[in-house]
Write a protein that holds these residues in place. Sequence first.
Motif, short mmCIF file in Angstrom:
data_model
loop_
_atom_site.label_atom_id
_atom_site.label_comp_id
_atom_site.label_asym_id
_atom_site.label_seq_id
_atom_site.Cartn_x
_atom_site.Cartn_y
_atom_site.Cartn_z
N GLY A 85 37.76 40.78 29.28
CA GLY A 85 38.99 41.54 29.09
C GLY A 85 40.06 40.83 28.29
O GLY A 85 39.93 39.66 27.94
N VAL A 88 41.94 37.32 29.30
CA VAL A 88 41.26 36.03 29.35
C VAL A 88 40.58 35.67 28.05
O VAL A 88 39.79 34.74 28.00
CB VAL A 88 40.26 35.97 30.52
CG1 VAL A 88 40.99 36.00 31.84
CG2 VAL A 88 39.25 37.09 30.45
N SER A 428 43.90 31.48 36.18
CA SER A 428 44.15 31.91 37.55
C SER A 428 45.45 31.34 38.12
O SER A 428 45.90 31.77 39.17
CB SER A 428 42.99 31.52 38.46
OG SER A 428 42.84 30.14 38.49
N ARG A 433 49.01 37.46 34.25
CA ARG A 433 48.40 37.07 32.99
C ARG A 433 48.16 38.22 32.03
O ARG A 433 47.97 37.99 30.85
CB ARG A 433 47.11 36.31 33.25
CG ARG A 433 46.12 37.09 34.04
CD ARG A 433 44.86 36.28 34.27
NE ARG A 433 44.04 37.02 35.19
CZ ARG A 433 43.64 36.58 36.37
NH1 ARG A 433 43.93 35.37 36.75
NH2 ARG A 433 42.92 37.33 37.16
N LEU A 434 48.17 39.48 32.54
CA LEU A 434 48.04 40.58 31.58
C LEU A 434 49.22 40.56 30.61
O LEU A 434 49.12 41.07 29.51
CB LEU A 434 47.98 41.93 32.31
CG LEU A 434 46.67 42.28 33.02
CD1 LEU A 434 46.81 43.57 33.80
CD2 LEU A 434 45.53 42.40 32.02
N TYR A 528 47.39 49.39 33.66
CA TYR A 528 47.37 48.09 34.35
C TYR A 528 48.56 47.24 33.92
O TYR A 528 49.16 46.53 34.74
CB TYR A 528 46.06 47.37 34.06
CG TYR A 528 44.88 48.14 34.58
CD1 TYR A 528 44.45 48.01 35.90
CD2 TYR A 528 44.20 49.05 33.77
CE1 TYR A 528 43.40 48.73 36.40
CE2 TYR A 528 43.13 49.79 34.26
CZ TYR A 528 42.73 49.63 35.58
OH TYR A 528 41.69 50.35 36.07
N ARG A 531 51.58 48.48 35.73
CA ARG A 531 51.62 48.04 37.13
C ARG A 531 52.06 46.59 37.21
O ARG A 531 52.81 46.18 38.08
CB ARG A 531 50.24 48.18 37.75
CG ARG A 531 49.91 49.60 38.11
CD ARG A 531 49.53 49.71 39.58
NE ARG A 531 48.26 49.11 39.90
CZ ARG A 531 47.10 49.66 39.63
NH1 ARG A 531 47.05 50.83 39.04
NH2 ARG A 531 45.99 49.06 39.95
N GLU B 181 37.77 34.91 39.66
CA GLU B 181 38.66 33.95 39.00
C GLU B 181 37.87 32.80 38.40
O GLU B 181 38.21 32.28 37.34
CB GLU B 181 39.70 33.41 39.98
CG GLU B 181 40.68 34.46 40.49
CD GLU B 181 41.71 34.88 39.44
OE1 GLU B 181 41.76 34.26 38.37
OE2 GLU B 181 42.44 35.85 39.70
N PRO B 410 37.15 45.40 32.42
CA PRO B 410 36.79 43.98 32.56
C PRO B 410 37.40 43.34 33.81
O PRO B 410 38.34 43.87 34.39
CB PRO B 410 37.37 43.35 31.30
CG PRO B 410 38.42 44.28 30.84
CD PRO B 410 38.03 45.65 31.28
N ASP B 412 39.30 40.79 34.37
CA ASP B 412 40.70 40.36 34.44
C ASP B 412 41.63 41.52 34.76
O ASP B 412 42.75 41.33 35.20
CB ASP B 412 41.13 39.65 33.16
CG ASP B 412 40.83 40.45 31.92
OD1 ASP B 412 39.93 41.30 31.98
OD2 ASP B 412 41.49 40.24 30.89
N VAL B 413 41.14 42.73 34.54
CA VAL B 413 41.93 43.91 34.87
C VAL B 413 41.71 44.28 36.34
O VAL B 413 42.60 44.77 37.01
CB VAL B 413 41.53 45.07 33.93
CG1 VAL B 413 42.08 46.37 34.42
CG2 VAL B 413 42.00 44.77 32.51
N ALA B 415 40.96 42.05 38.76
CA ALA B 415 41.46 41.00 39.66
C ALA B 415 42.85 41.28 40.25
O ALA B 415 43.03 41.10 41.45
CB ALA B 415 41.44 39.65 38.94
N PRO B 416 43.83 41.72 39.45
CA PRO B 416 45.16 41.91 40.04
C PRO B 416 45.18 42.92 41.19
O PRO B 416 45.96 42.78 42.12
CB PRO B 416 46.01 42.41 38.87
CG PRO B 416 45.32 41.95 37.65
CD PRO B 416 43.85 41.96 37.98
N ASP B 417 44.31 43.93 41.13
CA ASP B 417 44.27 44.90 42.22
C ASP B 417 43.77 44.27 43.51
O ASP B 417 44.29 44.53 44.58
CB ASP B 417 43.36 46.08 41.84
CG ASP B 417 44.10 47.10 40.99
OD1 ASP B 417 45.33 47.24 41.16
OD2 ASP B 417 43.45 47.75 40.14
N ASP B 420 46.40 42.16 44.83
CA ASP B 420 47.47 42.93 45.47
C ASP B 420 47.09 43.28 46.90
O ASP B 420 47.93 43.23 47.80
CB ASP B 420 47.76 44.20 44.67
CG ASP B 420 49.04 44.86 45.15
OD1 ASP B 420 50.09 44.20 45.12
OD2 ASP B 420 48.98 46.02 45.59
#
Lengths: 602, 449
Positions: A85, A88, A428, A433-434, A528, A531, B181, B410, B412-413, B415-417, B420
Motif C-alpha cells: 500500500g 509503506v 510502525s 503513517r497514511l 482511510y 479517518r 506491522e 493493502p 497498511d490501510v 492496520a489502522p482499523d 483502532d
Amino acid sequence: MDVDAIVIGGGHAGIEAALALSRLQFSTLMITQSLDAIGRLSCNPAIGGLSKGNMVREIDALGGEMGNLIDETMIQFRILNRRRGPAVQAPRAQADKFSYNRLAKETLEHQKGLSLFQDTVVDLILDSSGTRVIGVVTERGRRFHAKVVVLTTGTFMDGKIFIGEYVASSGRLGEPAALGLGTALRRMGLTLGRMKTGTPARVKRSSLDFDKMEIQPGDSLMQPFSFSREKIERPSLSCWITFTNEKTHQIIQDNIHRSPLYGGQIVGLGPRYCPSLEDKVVRFPDRDRHQIFVEPEGIGTEEMYLNGISSSLPEDVQEDFIHSIEGLEEAEIMRTGYAVEYDYIDPTQLYPTLECKQFKGLYVAGQTNGTSGYEEAAGQGLIAAINAGQSLLGKAPLILSRSEAYIGVLIDDLVTKGTNEPYRMFTSRAEYRLNLRHDSADQRLTRKSYEIGLQSSEALERLEYKLKGIEEIKELLRVKKHEGKSWIQHLKRPEMTIDQIVDSVPELNSFDPVYVNQVELDIKYEGYIKRQEQQVKRFERMEFMKIPLDFDYDEIEGLSNESKEKFKSVRPMSVGQASRISGVRNSDIAVLMVILGRKKRG
Amino acid sequence: MKYAYYDTDDPIVALATPWGESALAVIRVSGTASVDMAAPCFSRPDRLLKGDSHTIHYMNFIDPADNMPIDEVTVAIYRAPHGFTGQDSLEIFCHGSLVSIKKILETLKSVGFRDARPGEFTLRAFTQGKLDLTQAEAVQEIVSAKSRQAHSLALHRLSGGLFSHIDMIKRDLLLILSRIELQLDYAEDEVVLDEEIDEISLHKAIRALGELAATYRTGKIFSQGVKIALAGPTNAGKSSLFNLFLKEDRSIVSDIHGTTRDYIESWISIKGIPVRLYDTAGFRASVDVIEEEGIRRSIQLLEDSDLVIYMIGTEDISSLMEEHPEYIYIWNKSDIREGNAPEGSLPLCSLTGEGFSDIEKEIISRLEITNIDNSGEHEIMIDSLRQKELLDRGVISLDSAVEAIESGMPLDVVAPDIQDCIDALGEITGEITSADILDTIFSGFCVGK
C-alpha cells in the motif's frame, strides 16, 4: 576565532547542521577530526528504505542536503513495497560511496559563510554562570567561541572497535576515536551511556561467484529523492542475494565464546533491529538461513558490502563463515567486519528543539542521541540547526509533530522516552503513517521551512505548481464521466488503476506522472485518509496544550510523586508529549490539564 | 486512544438527576457550540439559537428526524463563560419518566453529543476556572479520584473475568497486528514470510466483542432492573400471580401504589434480578371514563415494559398471540376452570404455586440474560455504557478491517482499523503503546535486515 555557530563532526548530522546554519546566514565553523571523512557512508552504501526514504524526502522538503547528495551519486534505485500500500512504499538507493563522500565535502566547501577545520574537540567552554555553552576547546588547545554549538559525534566519542579478541580505540576502522569529550560532558553533569553497533566485511567482487546468487536489479527508472529534481539518467548497477546456511550457523555456534559480545567485553546495547549475524544465530536458532544482500560500494571499486552479516567475531571465524556461504566460497575479504562501541547522550536531557536542557546553546544531534542510520542523523542535524538559528533570532522553535513527519516521530520518541538501544526508524513507530507518504513530504513541510527562511522561493513555487496540478487532475477526473459515473468513482474500485484510465482521459498525459500517481493514491484511499485525519485532529488537541518551560511541578498538589519526577526530568512542552512519557498516570495528565487550563485564564 | 478522555470542549450530555422515576429530571449538555447543536431537537430552535445566557424557555423536545414531540420541557441556556462548566451549555428540565429521559438522551446523541464520562462536567468546570482558589485543593483531589476511577474501570471495578476476557481478545488482535506491522516494517523482498492475514481470528474477535457488547443488556438489567407488566382480563388471576411473586420474593424493596385504577407496582427480585412488577388494570370494554383512561395508561405501560405476562381469561387469544408473540401467556387453573392450557401458554396453579418455577425460568430466558451460573452470580458481563460504546467501536473498526481485506486493500490501510480496535479495548483495560507492538514483533520473529 569567533563565529555564530560551531558544528562538531562532519557526518550526516553535521553536514545538515552546518549547511542549514550557514544558509540561515549564521557564520558557522565545522570542526571535524578528518576532512577526508566528511559524509562517509560508514556502513551500508545506501540511502533510504522504508520510512528512511520518507525521512530523506522530508529533509529535502525542509531545505536539507541529503536528497541532493544521493540524487547525484546513486548507482541503483528502487521503490520498495510496490506491491503493497501507499503508506509503506519508499525509495531506496545504492550510493557510489566515494562520490557521495566527495560531493558532501565539496558542497560544504562551496557554502558561503561556512568554514571547515580539522581538529578534535575535547571540551566545551561554559559562561561564568556555568549554564551556557559559549565555545569549544580542541585537542591541540585551540579555543573557538560561538553562540551555539551543535554536537554530532556519531560513533567517535570514546569509540572502541572490537574484532574478536582485538580491541582498539577507534571511531571507524582505521580512524582514531575522539577521546576526552565524553569525560568532559560527564564532568559537566550530563548522563552518557554506551551503545554498540557493527558492520559486515567487505569482499572483492572478482572473487565472488554470482552464478550461485540471485540477481537484484534496480528499477528501470531512477527517481529523484529531491523535489527540486525532475529526473535522473544514469546506468544502474545490480545487487545480489544469497543466504547463510546450517554450516554457517554451526561455525558461529562453535566460536560464539570468542565473540566480544558474548564474552562480556562490550557493555553497550546493540540494535535489535539490525543485529549481527551471531545475534541472529543465537536468538533465532530455528531459522535455518538468513538473507544476505551483496551490494556494490561504488563505481570503480571491487569492494562489495555483505548486508545482513555484520559481525565482531575474530577474523579467522569471519573468514570461515563467509566461505561457507553460497557464492562466497572463494571470497577475498578486503575489510573485516567489526563492532564499535561509543558514548551516547541520554536524549531525554534534550528539549524537542534538540537543545540541551541543562546547558543553553548546546544542541545535540545524530548517533550521539542514540540513533542508528544516516537518515535519522541527518534529520536531527537539520532540526537542531534550524532551532539553534531560531533561538539566535529569538524566534519560535520548529517542532514537527508526530502527525506531520517521521522526523517528528523520531525526535518526540527520543526526547520523551529516550532509548537504550540504537533507535532506528520504522513505519510502525508512526501512528498516522497514511499522512506521512514520501510523495507528500513537500506538501507537509516545504512551507514551514520557507517561512523560517531556509527553503528557497523556487521550492515554494514548485510546491504551489504541484498543488495546482493535483487539483486540475482531480477536477478532470471529477468532470469526465464513463458509464454514468465520474472517473473518480471508478478509480475508487480496488482493481482499477489510473493507468487504465489514461487511454480514456488522454489529458492526463500532460501532467507530471508524479502528480497523477499522487492523485491516484489520494482518491483510492480517500476514506482511510479522512479517518486518519480525524484521528490526527483528536491527537492534536493535546499537542496544542502547551506547557511553559518554567512550569513549576512542585507547586501542584494533586500530582503523584512518580509522575512529578518524570515531568521534571523530561520537561514536556505539551500535554500530548507529557502523556507519552512512559509510566505517567492518566490521572496526573488530567490534573496537569486542569492546572494549565486555570493558568491560561489567569 | 487515551487522548479522548481529556477532550475538554467536545459536546457531551448526561442526566444530572438520579436514574429513576421522579417528577422532574434534569439533562445537561455542554461543549463548544452545544447550544446550536442541540437547537434542532427543540420545537422552537430560534429561541435557543438567539436566546441570551441565563434565560429559561418552555417548548417541546422533538425528534428532529420526524419532528414528533418527545416531551414538554423547560430549557435553561448558559453561554460561555457562564454556567457550571463555563462553556455553552443547556439544562433541560423534562418529566421524570425513564422513557422520556432515555429518548431525550438518545436524540441528543443522534445529533452529535456523546455520553459524559464520570466527573467530566466537573472537570470542565475546573478547566474553565469556574471554581475559586479556596476550592482548588479539593478540586484536584476530586479530579484525580474521578479519572483514576475511569482508569480503574479497567483494573479494579471490572470483574477479573471481564478483564482477562478482553485482554485475551486484545492479545489475539495484537498478534495479528504485529504480524502485519512486521511485514510493513520490512521491504517485501527482505522478509521471507509473507503470510496471509488471519481473517478467521478477526472474525472470532468480532464475534467475541459483539457477544460481550450484548451482555450490556444483562449487565444493565442487574444494575438498573427490568420492568415486567402483568396483563389480561380481570379475574384471570393477575392478582394471584402478583401475590405469588411477592410471596416468593423475600427481598421486596418497597411497595409503590399508583392510582389503584391504573396499576399497582412493586420492586421484587427474580433470581437476583431486580424487577419492577406492574399489575395493570384489566382489559375490558368499559364505559367508565376514568377506567378507560386507566386502560389507556395500562396499554402505554405494556409498550414500555421489557416483558409482558398475559393471564389468559375466557377469551380467544389466538389473534393476540399472533400479534404479540413476545408475551408470556399463562393459563391459570382454578376451581372453576377445567381443561388444559392452550398451546403456547404455561399452566399455573396459583393456589398451590405449581408451575411457578417454570414461569420464572421462562422470564429469565425471555430476558436473554446470559452467563448466569447456578449461584445466580454473573461473570463476564459489562454494565457501563462507556464499555459498550468502546466495544461497539471495536467491532465497527474490525468490520471495516475485514471489509478492507476482502476488497483487496493493502495491509497498511488495514492496520489502522485493527489498531483502532485495540485502542478501544485498551481504553477499557489500560494502555498500550506502539512500543508494545515492536516488542511483540521482535521477541517472536527474526528479521533479515
